[in-house]
Design a protein around this motif. Structure first.
Motif, PDB file in Angstrom:
ATOM      1  N   ALA A  66     -44.941 -68.947 -24.876  1.00 54.24           N
ATOM      2  CA  ALA A  66     -45.739 -69.974 -25.131  1.00 54.24           C
ATOM      3  C   ALA A  66     -46.188 -69.918 -26.107  1.00 54.24           C
ATOM      4  N   ARG A  67     -47.516 -71.212 -26.175  1.00 53.91           N
ATOM      5  CA  ARG A  67     -48.182 -71.686 -27.086  1.00 53.91           C
ATOM      6  C   ARG A  67     -49.550 -72.434 -27.011  1.00 53.91           C
ATOM      7  N   THR A  68     -50.400 -71.419 -28.160  1.00 59.84           N
ATOM      8  CA  THR A  68     -51.671 -72.581 -27.537  1.00 59.84           C
ATOM      9  C   THR A  68     -51.955 -73.985 -27.664  1.00 59.84           C
TER      10      THR A  68
ATOM     11  N   LEU B 236     -36.938 -77.180 -30.313  1.00 68.56           N
ATOM     12  CA  LEU B 236     -37.290 -77.777 -28.535  1.00 68.56           C
ATOM     13  C   LEU B 236     -37.619 -78.956 -28.771  1.00 68.56           C
ATOM     14  N   TYR B 237     -37.799 -80.128 -27.837  1.00 72.72           N
ATOM     15  CA  TYR B 237     -38.041 -81.104 -27.957  1.00 72.72           C
ATOM     16  C   TYR B 237     -38.532 -81.317 -26.226  1.00 72.72           C
ATOM     17  N   PRO B 238     -40.187 -81.428 -26.516  1.00 69.82           N
ATOM     18  CA  PRO B 238     -39.987 -81.140 -25.267  1.00 69.82           C
ATOM     19  C   PRO B 238     -40.203 -82.455 -23.922  1.00 69.82           C
ATOM     20  N   GLN B 239     -39.575 -82.834 -22.959  1.00 70.30           N
ATOM     21  CA  GLN B 239     -39.073 -83.791 -22.708  1.00 70.30           C
ATOM     22  C   GLN B 239     -39.418 -84.023 -20.658  1.00 70.30           C
ATOM     23  N   ALA B 240     -40.388 -82.603 -20.577  1.00 71.49           N
ATOM     24  CA  ALA B 240     -40.980 -82.443 -18.704  1.00 71.49           C
ATOM     25  C   ALA B 240     -42.055 -82.061 -18.731  1.00 71.49           C
ATOM     26  N   ILE B 241     -43.529 -82.326 -18.017  1.00 75.18           N
ATOM     27  CA  ILE B 241     -44.154 -81.222 -17.785  1.00 75.18           C
ATOM     28  C   ILE B 241     -44.343 -80.863 -16.583  1.00 75.18           C
TER      29      ILE B 241
ATOM     30  N   VAL C 256     -43.398 -76.553 -19.312  1.00 79.04           N
ATOM     31  CA  VAL C 256     -42.807 -77.498 -20.663  1.00 79.04           C
ATOM     32  C   VAL C 256     -41.281 -77.231 -20.541  1.00 79.04           C
ATOM     33  N   ILE C 257     -40.955 -78.317 -19.683  1.00 72.71           N
ATOM     34  CA  ILE C 257     -39.142 -78.307 -19.393  1.00 72.71           C
ATOM     35  C   ILE C 257     -38.808 -79.403 -20.734  1.00 72.71           C
ATOM     36  N   CYS C 258     -37.899 -78.139 -21.622  1.00 73.89           N
ATOM     37  CA  CYS C 258     -37.145 -78.692 -22.922  1.00 73.89           C
ATOM     38  C   CYS C 258     -35.741 -78.947 -23.349  1.00 73.89           C
ATOM     39  N   ASP C 259     -35.344 -79.496 -24.171  1.00 73.93           N
ATOM     40  CA  ASP C 259     -33.725 -79.440 -24.471  1.00 73.93           C
ATOM     41  C   ASP C 259     -33.687 -79.073 -25.830  1.00 73.93           C
ATOM     42  N   THR C 260     -32.394 -79.061 -26.536  1.00 77.63           N
ATOM     43  CA  THR C 260     -32.156 -77.843 -27.464  1.00 77.63           C
ATOM     44  C   THR C 260     -31.522 -78.916 -28.839  1.00 77.63           C
ATOM     45  N   TYR C 261     -31.803 -78.903 -30.351  1.00 74.88           N
ATOM     46  CA  TYR C 261     -31.615 -79.660 -30.916  1.00 74.88           C
ATOM     47  C   TYR C 261     -31.444 -79.170 -31.903  1.00 74.88           C
ATOM     48  N   SER C 262     -30.003 -79.175 -33.479  1.00 78.90           N
ATOM     49  CA  SER C 262     -30.634 -78.706 -34.359  1.00 78.90           C
ATOM     50  C   SER C 262     -31.364 -79.108 -35.442  1.00 78.90           C
TER      51      SER C 262
ATOM     52  N   VAL D 117     -64.926 -72.018 -19.969  1.00 78.45           N
ATOM     53  CA  VAL D 117     -64.921 -71.475 -21.994  1.00 78.45           C
ATOM     54  C   VAL D 117     -64.458 -72.686 -23.145  1.00 78.45           C
ATOM     55  N   THR D 118     -63.402 -73.434 -23.057  1.00 80.38           N
ATOM     56  CA  THR D 118     -62.413 -73.867 -23.839  1.00 80.38           C
ATOM     57  C   THR D 118     -62.249 -75.297 -23.787  1.00 80.38           C
ATOM     58  N   LYS D 119     -61.455 -76.689 -24.285  1.00 77.81           N
ATOM     59  CA  LYS D 119     -60.389 -77.337 -24.209  1.00 77.81           C
ATOM     60  C   LYS D 119     -59.513 -76.661 -24.215  1.00 77.81           C
ATOM     61  N   GLN D 120     -58.938 -75.796 -24.793  1.00 81.90           N
ATOM     62  CA  GLN D 120     -57.387 -74.543 -24.832  1.00 81.90           C
ATOM     63  C   GLN D 120     -56.259 -74.903 -23.919  1.00 81.90           C
ATOM     64  N   ILE D 121     -55.151 -74.959 -23.925  1.00 78.36           N
ATOM     65  CA  ILE D 121     -54.615 -75.036 -22.932  1.00 78.36           C
ATOM     66  C   ILE D 121     -53.654 -73.806 -23.291  1.00 78.36           C
ATOM     67  N   ILE D 122     -52.694 -73.082 -23.205  1.00 77.50           N
ATOM     68  CA  ILE D 122     -51.267 -72.671 -23.052  1.00 77.50           C
ATOM     69  C   ILE D 122     -50.247 -73.316 -22.055  1.00 77.50           C
ATOM     70  N   ALA D 123     -49.343 -73.388 -22.891  1.00 77.94           N
ATOM     71  CA  ALA D 123     -48.090 -74.269 -22.599  1.00 77.94           C
ATOM     72  C   ALA D 123     -47.080 -73.242 -22.611  1.00 77.94           C
ATOM     73  N   GLU D 124     -46.154 -73.139 -21.458  1.00 80.06           N
ATOM     74  CA  GLU D 124     -45.442 -71.712 -22.086  1.00 80.06           C
ATOM     75  C   GLU D 124     -44.067 -73.024 -21.846  1.00 80.06           C
ATOM     76  N   TYR D 125     -43.330 -73.253 -22.654  1.00 86.20           N
ATOM     77  CA  TYR D 125     -42.064 -73.907 -23.321  1.00 86.20           C
ATOM     78  C   TYR D 125     -40.738 -73.023 -22.436  1.00 86.20           C
ATOM     79  N   ILE D 126     -40.133 -74.234 -21.935  1.00 88.71           N
ATOM     80  CA  ILE D 126     -39.062 -73.786 -21.057  1.00 88.71           C
ATOM     81  C   ILE D 126     -37.377 -74.311 -21.432  1.00 88.71           C
ATOM     82  N   TRP D 127     -36.700 -73.076 -21.323  1.00 94.54           N
ATOM     83  CA  TRP D 127     -35.151 -74.192 -22.381  1.00 94.54           C
ATOM     84  C   TRP D 127     -34.240 -72.939 -21.937  1.00 94.54           C
TER      85      TRP D 127
END
Ligand code: ADP
Ligand code: MN
Ligand code: MN
Ligand code: MN
Length: 369
Positions: free
Chosen positions: A40-42, A75-80, A93-99, A18-28
Motif C-alpha cells: 500500500a501507498r499514500t 507496476l503499471y496501474p490498470q484497474a481501480i 489497484v490491479i496492476c501488471d508487471t514490467y521490466s 481530516v485529510t484528502k489523502q487516501i490509501i491505495a493497495e497495489y495488487i499484482w
C-alpha cells in the motif's frame, strides 16, 4: 461500539474527516503465476482513472520474478476498485508487471491479452466472459478441508452441492463476507454456491467484456485471500485438493459469447467456435492451469484431458452448450476445462484468439463434412 482500546477502532478511522489523502493497495500476480501480492501507498487525493495513478516498483527477486542484482519490477496501474477493507475513498489497484525497460514480464499475461482484445476483429465482437471460480477452504496448519474430521473423511459426496445445514456447509460466513465485499468493491460478482466436495465453494464473475473479466476475477481472488486471512482459514485453488478417493476437483469454467453468438443465427457461430477449439485442444489444455491433469480424469463431472468433446447440457464434456442456447438458437457456451488456478487473462484471451482471429484453412468444409 468500537473504542480506542481496540485495534479495529483505528483500522476503521475515517480519513476523509481530516485529510484528502487516501490509501491505495497495489495488487499484482507474483512469479508462480497464481500467487497474489500487494502493498500500500499514500496518495495525495482520490483518483478515478488508473492512468492518473503513479507507476510503482517492487523487489522482483522476492517474488521469483527477477535476479537479485537487477531486481526491480515496475507496476503499471490498470484497474481501480473500492477497498472494502479500509472503506472511505481508499482503493484497490490491479496492476501488471514490467521490466524497467518497459517489457512485460513472462508472467504478465494481461499485457498479451490486452493486445488480443484491442484487435479490431475481437473488440467489434464484444466478447463476454463469465468465470466460475471454484475454491477449497482448508483448516490452517493441517491443510485439510474445512468441515472434514481431522485425520478422517466426511460422508460421501451428494448432500453438499448447494447444501444447507451444519453437517453440509462449512465456511458460509467467509463466502457471504466475500460476496458483499466484492459488490462493495465494484467487482461484477454474479453469484455464489456451495460445491460438490464439502469445504468447496464457487463464486461467479461476469458477464464481463474482454480484459475486464481478468481484472474482476483477480480482484475477487484478492478479496477472498484477505477474507480467509481474517478467518484464519487457508484458501486453495488446487485443481485436485484431495487426489485419492471420490472427491471432486476445483475448476474455473469459462462461459463465453460474442456479439454474433448472442444474435440471430448465433448457434452456427457457436458450432464453428467449438470446432476451432477442438482443433486446438492440446494448445489450450497446456495453458489451462498447473496440475489440471489430476482433475481432468473423465470422472467427477470432467472430460478426459486427452480427448476433446462437446455436448448440450453435458457436464462430462470439454465444452457444454446450455439447453436454453440450443432452444433459442443463440447464446453462449461453457469451456469446462480450465482449472481453479488458471490465469484468467491467459484463458480468456486464448479463447478469443482461437475463435475470432485464428483462420484454419478448410474449416468450413470440415465442419459440414
Ligand atoms: P453453471 O450452470 O455452469 O454452474 P453459473 O451460473 O455458475 O453456471 O455461471 C454462469 C456464468 O456465465 C455467470 O457468471 C454468468 O454471468 C455468465 N454468463 C451468462 N450469460 C453469458 C453470456 N451470454 N456470455 C458469457 N457469459 C455469460
Ligand atoms: Mn457454476
Ligand atoms: Mn461449479
Ligand atoms: Mn459451470
Amino acid at each position: 461500539m468500537l473504542t480506542p482500546s481496540s485495534l479495529a477502532f483505528f483500522e476503521n478511522l475515517d480519513l476523509s474527516e481530516v485529510t484528502k489523502q487516501i490509501i491505495a493497495e497495489y495488487i499484482w500476480i507474483g512469479g508462480s503465476g497464481c500467487d497474489l501480492r500487494s502493498k500500500a501507498r499514500t496518495l495525495s487525493c482520490s483518483m478515478t482513472s488508473p492512468k492518473d495513478l503513479p507507476k510503482w516498483n517492487y523487489d522482483g527477486s522476492s517474488t521469483g520474478q527477477a535476479q537479485g542484482d537487477d531486481s526491480e519490477v515496475i507496476l503499471y496501474p490498470q484497474a481501480i476498485f473500492r477497498d472494502p477493507f479500509r472503506g472511505g475513498h481508499n482503493i484497490l489497484v490491479i496492476c501488471d508487471t514490467y521490466s524497467p525497460k518497459g517489457e512485460p514480464l513472462p508472467s504478465n499475461n494481461r499485457a498479451r491479452a490486452a493486445r488480443i482484445f484491442e484487435t479490431e476483429e475481437v473488440a467489434m465482437e464484444e466478447p463476454w466472459f463469465g468465470l466460475e471460480q471454484e475454491y477449497t477452504l482448508l483448516q490452517k496448519d493441517i491443510n485439510w478441508p474445512l468441515g472434514w474430521p481431522v485425520g478422517g473423511y466426511p460422508a460421501p459426496q451428494g448432500p453438499y452441492y448447494c447444501g444447507v445445514g451444519a453437517n453440509k456447509a462449512w465456511g458460509r460466513d467467509i463466502v457471504n463476507a466475500h460476496y458483499k465485499a466484492c459488490l462493495y468493491a465494484g467487482v461484477k460478482v454474479s453469484g455464489i454456491n456451495g460445491e460438490v466436495m464439502p469445504g468447496q465453494w464457487e463464486f461467479q464473475v461476469g458477464p464481463c467484456v474482454g480484459l475486464d473479466a481478468g481484472d474482476h476475477l483477480i480482484c475477487a481472488r484478492y478479496i477472498l485471500e484477505r477474507m480467509t486471512e481474517i478467518a484464519n482459514v487457508v484458501l486453495s485453488f488446487e485443481p485436485k485438493p484431495i487426489p485419492t478417493g471420490e472427491w471432486n476437483g476445483a475448476g474455473c469454467h469459462t462461459n463465453y459469447s460474442t456479439k454474433s453468438m448472442r444474435s440471430a443465427g448465433g448457434y452456427e457461430v457457436i458450432r464453428e467456435a467449438i470446432e476451432k477449439l477442438g482443433l486446438r485442444h492440446k494448445e489450450h489444455i497446456a495453458l489451462y492451469g498447473e496440475g489440471n491433469e489430476k482433475r481432468l480424469t473423465g470422472k467427477h463431472e470432467t472430460a478426459s484431458m486427452d480427448k476433446f468433446s462437446w455436448g448440450v447440457a453435458d457436464r462430462g464434456a470439454s465444452i457444454r452448450v446450455g439447453r436454453e442456447t440450443e432452444a433459442d438458437g443463440k447464446g453462449y457456451f461453457e469451456d469446462r476445462r480450465p482449472s481453479a488456478n488458471m490465469d484468467p487473462y491467459l484463458v480468456t484471451s486464448m479463447i478469443a484468439e482461437t475463435t475470432l482471429l485464428w483462420k484454419p484453412v478448410g474449416l468450413k468444409e470440415k465442419a459440414s463434412a
